[in-house]
Design an enzyme around this catalytic site. Structure first.
Site, PDB file in Angstrom:
ATOM      1  N   CYS A 101      41.322  24.186  18.576  1.00 22.05           N
ATOM      2  CA  CYS A 101      41.964  25.487  17.803  1.00 22.05           C
ATOM      3  C   CYS A 101      42.500  25.151  16.254  1.00 22.05           C
ATOM      4  O   CYS A 101      42.569  25.968  15.424  1.00 22.05           O
ATOM      5  CB  CYS A 101      43.535  25.598  18.352  1.00 22.05           C
ATOM      6  SG  CYS A 101      43.150  25.999  20.264  1.00 22.05           S
ATOM      7  N   ASP A 161      31.009 -17.103   7.555  1.00 18.13           N
ATOM      8  CA  ASP A 161      30.885 -18.074   6.503  1.00 18.13           C
ATOM      9  C   ASP A 161      31.652 -19.285   6.665  1.00 18.13           C
ATOM     10  O   ASP A 161      32.482 -19.248   7.516  1.00 18.13           O
ATOM     11  CB  ASP A 161      31.456 -17.239   5.301  1.00 18.13           C
ATOM     12  CG  ASP A 161      31.343 -17.868   3.902  1.00 18.13           C
ATOM     13  OD1 ASP A 161      30.596 -18.743   3.674  1.00 18.13           O
ATOM     14  OD2 ASP A 161      32.514 -17.861   3.329  1.00 18.13           O
TER      15      ASP A 161
END
Length: 691
Positions: free
Chosen positions: A14, A387
């Protein structure tokens, strides 16, 4: 463009229909109506009266006071349901006591209208347009129930469907409110100091360079730097860390942090819309709008599912009387029950509430997930790549080992030479030796020798501080050569201190491993991440040493940024779902290549901009928690979908022996919706986990 809060959005489809209608208005082509956020973004020249007329078709409304309308709206729905339920029980009582149902039917009809009129109106409108939604199914079911004289069950269907929608709205409202609590962290005003005068101004008006006064208990309005005062600051809103952080002149502050005590005078370094808090709020809000593969599948499935249910209901109604001589009335009753079972409410709600809850829960912990799609992927990771520098390690050199050959000269000489140097290695050395040297001498004639280190004079004698190349004037003893080789094998960077005649001592310097790195790797293994890999540009010895310290089996060293990206690409091609953890500044190619880029950087712009997930703390401690929450959300969504489909399948199977009733149909649909909503909201509940 202006932003308005909208209440009463109870249906995603809706909401999309209303957005399409709003876009047809003058100047409204770029309008956005968000179901999950409950917000309307629209051009200021658009006629709001016409917008409100469109919203009112679905009982939605633009509001100024969120809390007041929430109470009024929810109370209105609640009292309508209570009223219709009361009338239903009155009618039911009369039905059992009166032989003539003439007086009972109007009461049933009134109860049905009170609780089902909105659904009926929307459903009729959809039928005219041949649009098949949940409301269409329910309207057909109600018309059919009335047509065959099933007043009692038709009324119950209307009431329970109204209750279902009320509970759906309550669940979504709960999820929206959890996000709005985050938005409330942003202060509305700030005390600005201008020409020696204090003035209360809106935070939106603050510019870079403005000076603000922050008293005890007040929220810091935007990112800035302390220019006067000293206090402890609660940064939990930004980093998720509950312990206060001491701040004094020259130190930076996050907007949204709370000043615990004392008075701080702060110079604004970012306008509010560019501050860390504003970025967090913006990311959390927009994260709700992204669709996961699961949600996209559900939406596509629901699109074809509703027409299928209507066709199946028609077959259940028509085939038995034609082929098996079953009564038309009983077949129509079964067909109506099929329509009710077919409502896809629970299926549609199985994912969004859980995702909003997961994103908000992580945000409270200082973990930003940039969208539901990344939350889903975070929960599917089976490999994490790290890393090294600044991620597993602190990214700052520290003295790990010291070998002293001359106790009387080693520390005083190196302190005299390094005390004025700004080199990172010099700072690490001074942290080590300064407490050991009561009186610092002054070095003279200090000069740098390119690629070697420093040469200086202390107390009339020449000394060298640097690497092995700095010792060409000496013939080293075998003991010293052995120590140097040993330290190098351990992956340490060497700083050697020497006089004109002999070596005074050696510092072995390394990048210090973060204290939490080892237990984080262990905690990740417990949440199901059994493959952890380290990628680094450092040489092999250093890489292996750090990997051993943190308990990581796989390590690749001597890699350039593009080579890291290639490694990750290969891991993905091998069938892994890979997350890359970096500092958000370096390794951008690797973060972008991974399925999920995870940056840590305590709110730095580059961290927020680069990654899909941002750890706002300056450590990895919250990473296992983020993955655990994501896995829990994924698991709940699967459970939700299973519950929604299983209950419907069981109910539909009851059509074979003709046992499916309207009561069973509506209870299976409502039960699935309630269970799905409650399970999704449990993500917000804090749990303690052993790591």
């Amino acid at each position: 463009m202006k932003e308005y809060k909208v209440k009463g959005l109870s249906c995603p489809n809706c909401t999309l229909e209303m957005e399409s209608k709003i876009k047809e208005l003058d100047h409204a082509g770029n309008s956005q109506l968000s179901y999950t956020k409950g917000k309307l973004i629209i051009h200021e020249n658009v006629n709001l009266t016409k917008v409100q007329d469109i919203l009112s078709t679905e009982n939605a409304v633009i509001i100024a006071d969120d809390e007041e309308h929430t109470h009024i709206g929810m109370n209105r729905e609640k009292w309508l349901l209570i009223g219709s339920a009361t009338l239903f029980f009155v009618a039911l009582t009369l039905d059992f006591t009166l032989y003539n149902s003439f007086f009972v039917i109007p009461i049933y009809l009134t109860a049905m209208v009170i609780s089902g009129y909105k659904t009926f109106i929307k459903g009729l409108r959809n039928l005219v347009k041949f649009t098949f939604t949940i409301d269409t199914l329910m309207t057909v079911a109600l018309i059919g129930a009335v047509a065959i004289g099933e007043w009692k069950e038709g009324t119950l269907v209307a009431i329970l469907f109204g209750l279902n929608e009320y509970l759906e709205g309550l669940g979504m409202e709960k999820a929206r409110n959890s996000v709005e609590k985050l938005l409330d962290l942003a202060p509305k005003t700030a005390t600005m100091i201008k020409n020696g005068m204090e003035k209360l101004v809106p935070v939106e008006s603050l510019q870079v360079g403005d000076v603000v006064l922050i008293k005890a208990g007040e929220t810091i309005p935007s990112d800035g730097v302390v220019i006067e005062g000293k206090s402890s600051v609660n940064e939990a809103a930004i980093t998720g860390e509950s312990l206060p952080v001491e701040k004094e002149s020259g130190e930076s502050l996050f907007g949204g942090s709370i000043n615990n005590e004392g008075i701080l005078k702060v110079k604004v370094t970012k306008a509010f819309e560019d501050s860390s808090l504003a970025k967090i709020l913006h990311l959390v809000e927009n994260a709700q709008e992204t669709k996961t593969p699961t949600e996209l599948f559900i939406n596509r499935f629901a699109k074809y599912y509703t027409p299928f249910i209507m066709i199946f209901a028609a077959l259940v109604t028509i085939v038995p009387p034609l082929l098996f001589e079953l009564s038309w009335e009983k077949s129509l009753y079964q067909g109506l029950a099929v329509l009710i079972v077919g409502c896809p409410c629970a299926l549609i709600l199985s994912s969004p509430i859980a995702n909003i809850s997961g994103i908000t829960r992580n945000a409270r912990n200082g973990i930003l997930v940039k969208g539901s799609v990344f939350l889903e992927l975070l929960g599917k990771l089976n490999m994490l790549v790290f890393d090294k520098t600044g991620t597993l390690t602190k990214g700052e050199p520290h003295v790990e080992k010291t070998i002293v050959y001359d106790d009387s000269l080693f520390y005083p000489v190196v302190a005299a030479i390094e005390k004025k140097s700004t080199h990172p290695l010099a700072k690490a050395i001074m942290q080590k030796v300064e407490p050991l040297v009561p009186h610092l001498e002054d070095a003279t004639n200090v000069r740098a020798i390119a690629g070697q280190g420093l040469k200086a004079v202390v107390n009339g004698e020449s000394y060298w501080v640097g690497n092995e190349k700095n010792l060409q004037h000496l013939e080293m003893l075998e003991e010293v050569k052995s120590d140097i080789q040993k330290l190098k094998k351990e992956g340490l960077t060497l700083v050697i201190v020497a006089s004109e005649r002999h070596i005074l001592g050696i510092f072995g310097i390394s990048d210090e491993v973060r204290p939490e790195s080892r237990w984080v790797i262990q905690a990740l293994d417990k949440v199901g991440i059994h493959k952890t890999v380290m990628l680094t540009g450092d040489h092999e010895q250093t890489a292996n040493k750090v990997a051993k310290q943190v308990g990581m089996a796989s390590v690749y060293s001597n890699l350039l940024p593009e080579q890291k990206a290639e490694k990750i690409k290969k891991m993905i091609n091998d069938g892994n779902i890979v997350g890359m953890v970096g500092d958000g500044i370096n390794d951008a190619p690797a973060l972008a290549t991974a399925n999920v880029g995870i940056a840590m950087g305590k709110g730095t712009d580059s961290a927020i901009d680069t990654a899909d997930v941002v750890l706002m703390q300056d450590h990895l401690g919250k990473l296992p928690s983020a993955i655990r929450i994501a896995r829990r959300v994924n698991r709940l969504i699967k459970i939700n979908i299973s519950i929604a489909l299983s209950l419907k399948a069981i109910a539909l199977l009851l059509t074979i022996p003709g046992l499916l009733t309207l009561w069973i149909a509506i209870l299976s649909d409502m039960g699935a919706t309630i269970i799905v909503t409650i399970l999704s909201l449990t993500v917000m509940i804090e749990r303690k986990h052993k790591t």
